[in-house]
Scaffold this motif. Structure first.
Motif, PDB file in Angstrom:
ATOM      1  N   LYS A 192      43.218  60.874  31.310  1.00 41.65           N
ATOM      2  CA  LYS A 192      41.846  60.491  30.957  1.00 41.65           C
ATOM      3  C   LYS A 192      41.806  59.079  30.390  1.00 41.65           C
ATOM      4  CE  LYS A 192      37.935  62.111  28.142  1.00 41.65           C
ATOM      5  NZ  LYS A 192      37.464  63.182  27.203  1.00 41.65           N
ATOM      6  N   TRP A 193      42.754  58.767  29.517  1.00 46.88           N
ATOM      7  CA  TRP A 193      42.773  57.419  28.928  1.00 46.88           C
ATOM      8  C   TRP A 193      43.244  56.373  29.937  1.00 46.88           C
ATOM      9  CZ3 TRP A 193      40.940  60.562  25.451  1.00 46.88           C
ATOM     10  CH2 TRP A 193      40.271  60.033  24.350  1.00 46.88           C
ATOM     11  N   GLN A 194      44.140  56.749  30.802  1.00 45.52           N
ATOM     12  CA  GLN A 194      44.536  55.831  31.867  1.00 45.52           C
ATOM     13  C   GLN A 194      43.333  55.464  32.730  1.00 45.52           C
ATOM     14  OE1 GLN A 194      47.292  54.246  32.283  1.00 45.52           O
ATOM     15  NE2 GLN A 194      49.124  55.478  32.066  1.00 45.52           N
ATOM     16  N   ALA A 195      42.486  56.436  33.008  1.00 46.70           N
ATOM     17  CA  ALA A 195      41.303  56.170  33.830  1.00 46.70           C
ATOM     18  C   ALA A 195      40.339  55.231  33.119  1.00 46.70           C
ATOM     19  CB  ALA A 195      40.614  57.493  34.174  1.00 46.70           C
ATOM     20  N   LYS A 196      40.244  55.353  31.785  1.00 48.94           N
ATOM     21  CA  LYS A 196      39.391  54.437  31.031  1.00 48.94           C
ATOM     22  C   LYS A 196      39.887  53.003  31.127  1.00 48.94           C
ATOM     23  CE  LYS A 196      37.927  57.576  27.277  1.00 48.94           C
ATOM     24  NZ  LYS A 196      37.784  57.681  25.806  1.00 48.94           N
ATOM     25  N   ALA A 197      41.196  52.835  31.013  1.00 53.85           N
ATOM     26  CA  ALA A 197      41.773  51.495  30.910  1.00 53.85           C
ATOM     27  C   ALA A 197      42.038  50.840  32.258  1.00 53.85           C
ATOM     28  CB  ALA A 197      43.079  51.566  30.112  1.00 53.85           C
ATOM     29  N   ASP A 198      42.348  51.642  33.250  1.00 48.68           N
ATOM     30  CA  ASP A 198      42.755  51.107  34.551  1.00 48.68           C
ATOM     31  C   ASP A 198      41.649  50.236  35.155  1.00 48.68           C
ATOM     32  OD1 ASP A 198      44.349  50.770  36.859  1.00 48.68           O
ATOM     33  OD2 ASP A 198      43.267  52.382  37.871  1.00 48.68           O
ATOM     34  N   PHE A 213      37.714  48.958  26.788  1.00 50.75           N
ATOM     35  CA  PHE A 213      38.992  48.331  27.100  1.00 50.75           C
ATOM     36  C   PHE A 213      38.783  46.921  27.646  1.00 50.75           C
ATOM     37  CE2 PHE A 213      40.560  52.632  26.673  1.00 50.75           C
ATOM     38  CZ  PHE A 213      41.801  52.423  26.080  1.00 50.75           C
ATOM     39  N   GLU A 214      37.642  46.682  28.272  1.00 49.99           N
ATOM     40  CA  GLU A 214      37.360  45.324  28.745  1.00 49.99           C
ATOM     41  C   GLU A 214      37.016  44.392  27.596  1.00 49.99           C
ATOM     42  OE1 GLU A 214      34.045  42.921  31.442  1.00 49.99           O
ATOM     43  OE2 GLU A 214      34.501  45.017  31.939  1.00 49.99           O
ATOM     44  N   THR A 215      36.011  44.733  26.811  1.00 50.46           N
ATOM     45  CA  THR A 215      35.592  43.812  25.745  1.00 50.46           C
ATOM     46  C   THR A 215      36.668  43.668  24.667  1.00 50.46           C
ATOM     47  OG1 THR A 215      34.459  45.551  24.451  1.00 50.46           O
ATOM     48  CG2 THR A 215      33.171  44.384  26.130  1.00 50.46           C
ATOM     49  N   GLY A 216      37.356  44.762  24.364  1.00 56.17           N
ATOM     50  CA  GLY A 216      38.376  44.700  23.322  1.00 56.17           C
ATOM     51  C   GLY A 216      39.574  43.863  23.707  1.00 56.17           C
ATOM     52  N   THR A 217      39.986  43.944  24.968  1.00 55.34           N
ATOM     53  CA  THR A 217      41.150  43.149  25.375  1.00 55.34           C
ATOM     54  C   THR A 217      40.779  41.679  25.582  1.00 55.34           C
ATOM     55  OG1 THR A 217      40.827  43.826  27.698  1.00 55.34           O
ATOM     56  CG2 THR A 217      42.415  45.088  26.378  1.00 55.34           C
ATOM     57  N   ILE A 218      39.548  41.402  25.956  1.00 53.13           N
ATOM     58  CA  ILE A 218      39.114  40.001  26.016  1.00 53.13           C
ATOM     59  C   ILE A 218      39.110  39.407  24.613  1.00 53.13           C
ATOM     60  CG2 ILE A 218      37.127  38.499  26.460  1.00 53.13           C
ATOM     61  CD1 ILE A 218      36.492  40.282  28.886  1.00 53.13           C
ATOM     62  N   ALA A 219      38.579  40.130  23.645  1.00 46.11           N
ATOM     63  CA  ALA A 219      38.590  39.651  22.258  1.00 46.11           C
ATOM     64  C   ALA A 219      40.021  39.451  21.758  1.00 46.11           C
ATOM     65  CB  ALA A 219      37.847  40.634  21.359  1.00 46.11           C
ATOM     66  N   ALA A 220      40.906  40.385  22.110  1.00 49.67           N
ATOM     67  CA  ALA A 220      42.307  40.254  21.710  1.00 49.67           C
ATOM     68  C   ALA A 220      42.903  38.971  22.256  1.00 49.67           C
ATOM     69  CB  ALA A 220      43.102  41.459  22.198  1.00 49.67           C
ATOM     70  N   ALA A 221      42.643  38.684  23.525  1.00 48.72           N
ATOM     71  CA  ALA A 221      43.179  37.471  24.141  1.00 48.72           C
ATOM     72  C   ALA A 221      42.677  36.225  23.429  1.00 48.72           C
ATOM     73  CB  ALA A 221      42.800  37.428  25.618  1.00 48.72           C
ATOM     74  N   TRP A 222      41.409  36.186  23.098  1.00 50.21           N
ATOM     75  CA  TRP A 222      40.875  35.039  22.349  1.00 50.21           C
ATOM     76  C   TRP A 222      41.663  34.801  21.063  1.00 50.21           C
ATOM     77  CZ3 TRP A 222      37.707  31.151  23.385  1.00 50.21           C
ATOM     78  CH2 TRP A 222      36.779  31.261  24.433  1.00 50.21           C
ATOM     79  N   GLY A 223      42.180  35.876  20.465  1.00 52.55           N
ATOM     80  CA  GLY A 223      42.901  35.752  19.208  1.00 52.55           C
ATOM     81  C   GLY A 223      44.407  35.643  19.354  1.00 52.55           C
ATOM     82  N   GLY A 224      44.916  35.462  20.585  1.00 50.19           N
ATOM     83  CA  GLY A 224      46.347  35.274  20.766  1.00 50.19           C
ATOM     84  C   GLY A 224      47.148  36.551  20.919  1.00 50.19           C
TER      85      GLY A 224
END
Length: 460
Positions: free
Chosen positions: A107-113, A74-85
């Motif tokens: 469980k997924w909330q814990a991954k992303a939070d 969730f960290e690397t994917g959302t950083i990449a998303a931000a780079w792309g607008g």
């Protein structure tokens, strides 16, 4: 502290106007005629577009699949998303057989939070339909998750029978939720795939040949009929083929609450990529598979006519080395997924450049419509006073070449390696904070907040 975005062309589904945008804290304070607003800081948008931040309504961060998992966290994917607008993602909490929906969501909330660099929400994958999970659907809606994905593919993993789909649709109709559907005839596909392997046909291209467009069209038609019987809203995910699009168009013409998305890979890539030699085709294995190029014109037309309402990525990255290579000798073992969360806005802008879609339609399919479809509008998806200051300053004349050497996704290849594009993100604000500028990335994990969503705003 206020920020004035000055001199740009503010783009909405109706087109572009020259206007200044004033940001105060996390929200947009005003949109005004040039020269009528002032701010403590200024971002010069002269010669550039000012867009509502992109909303990618279909991503799979840290998703388990076939004994491995997608490599973007969730960290690397959302950083990449931000780079792309892209300033909002909606990911999928994946229910395993024998588990509850609410425990899955936790469980997924814990991954992303604390990990996301941009705002995020969840859909729920329902793989175990029973009295308990049906009741939990209502609790999920109360918790801001009002969309539930089901599968007509992947028997033994995510697959649901027609009877199970019917029951879930009945419950969705009752609680106002939307059923999302992976529409491929998984029973027939598995038989075709087994026949191919038995005959010694094991290369990646067989993934496409054993999942023909007719079986996507059949499943799409069947899902539409089940939705018609139950009165449930239906959203077809990652539509790739002309027969499926024809079924969606017919249903929409008849006034049914049926919606569909497509993805950049189906607009730009084809089965020829799956057929690349030396196992290179494995990089392009996803489901539904890449199609013959002849389908692409139909998909662009569907975007123009609104039979395809949304463009998402189905971002599900697996590295070529050690992950995609699991399928050497048997294409069925290749993890399914293509990376793309960073490139959606740019690839669809290329459609504007090529005359396939209008400037307004670009913003509509990538931001405004997903905001409405998934209960985020007008907080997201629009440049307007009171909305979150999720803003992209976009340079329509900049040139770039896509490559694994320069992308920010945590994966060792690019499905679009060497693609030369016109247009590039210049500056990105997430809730008023500059997270991307020409100087680099300025965001941080944990900035992104969970979005409790309302229900589909298009339902009639």
């Amino acid at each position: 502290m206020t920020t004035l975005i000055q001199g740009g062309q503010v783009v909405s589904p109706s087109g572009a106007i020259t206007a200044d945008v004033l940001v105060d804290g996390e929200t947009i304070a005003a949109v005004g005629a040039p020269g009528t607003l002032t701010g403590d800081e200024t971002i010069d948008a002269t010669g550039r577009y000012v867009l509502p931040g992109g909303i990618d309504a279909h991503t799979h961060m840290e998703m388990p699949f076939g004994g491995t998992h997608s490599v973007d966290s969730f960290e690397t994917g959302t950083i990449a998303a931000a780079w792309g607008g892209t300033t909002t993602i909606i990911d999928f909490a994946v229910q395993a057989k024998g588990t509850s929906l609410l425990s899955t969501l936790d469980k997924w909330q814990a991954k992303a939070d604390g990990s996301c660099a941009i705002d995020y929400g969840f859909h729920m994958i329902v793989s175990d339909v029973n009295d308990s999970s049906l009741k939990e659907m209502r609790a999920c809606v109360d918790g801001g998750v009002g969309s539930f994905k089901m599968f007509m593919a992947y028997p033994g993993v995510f697959y649901s029978t027609d009877g199970e789909i019917l029951r879930a649709m009945q419950q969705a109709r009752e609680i106002g939720a939307t059923i999302m559907m992976h529409a491929e005839n998984g029973i027939a596909i598995d038989e075709l795939a087994a026949q191919a392997v038995a005959a010694g046909r094991t290369d990646p291209v067989q993934h496409g040949l054993t999942r023909p467009p007719e079986l996507e069209g059949e499943a799409t038609s069947r899902a539409i009929r089940l939705a018609q019987v139950t009165g449930s809203p239906l959203y077809i995910v990652h539509l790739s083929a002309a027969p499926a699009l024809a079924a969606v168009a017919e249903a929409r013409d008849n006034g049914q609450n049926v919606f569909a998305e497509t993805c950049p890979q189906y607009l730009y890539l084809s089965i020829e990529d799956l057929a690349k030699p030396d196992f290179e085709g494995a990089k392009f294995v996803a489901s539904p598979p890449l199609r013959e190029k002849s389908h692409q014109a139909d998909l662009w037309r569907g975007l123009r006519t609104n039979d395809l309402s949304v463009v998402s990525t189905d971002h599900c990255p697996f590295c070529f080395k050690d992950q995609k290579e699991l399928g050497r000798g048997d294409f069925r073992a290749i993890p399914n997924g293509i990376p793309g969360v960073e490139h959606r806005m740019d690839l669809l802008h290329q459609g504007v450049v090529a005359g396939e879609i209008s400037l307004g339609r670009w913003v509509e399919t990538c931001s405004a419509t997903p905001a409405r479809m998934f209960g985020l509008y007008p907080r997201k998806g629009v440049i307007a006073a009171g909305s979150d200051a999720d803003i992209v300053v976009y340079d329509p004349s900049a040139r770039q070449t896509l490559s694994a050497e320069t992308h920010h996704m945590n994966v060792d290849y690019s499905a679009y390696e060497g693609f030369s594009l016109t247009g590039k993100v210049h500056t990105v604000l997430s809730r008023g904070r500059v997270v991307v500028s020409p100087d680099g990335f300025h965001g941080s994990p944990g900035h992104g907040k969970f979005l409790s969503r309302e229900l589909n705003q298009y339902l009639n």
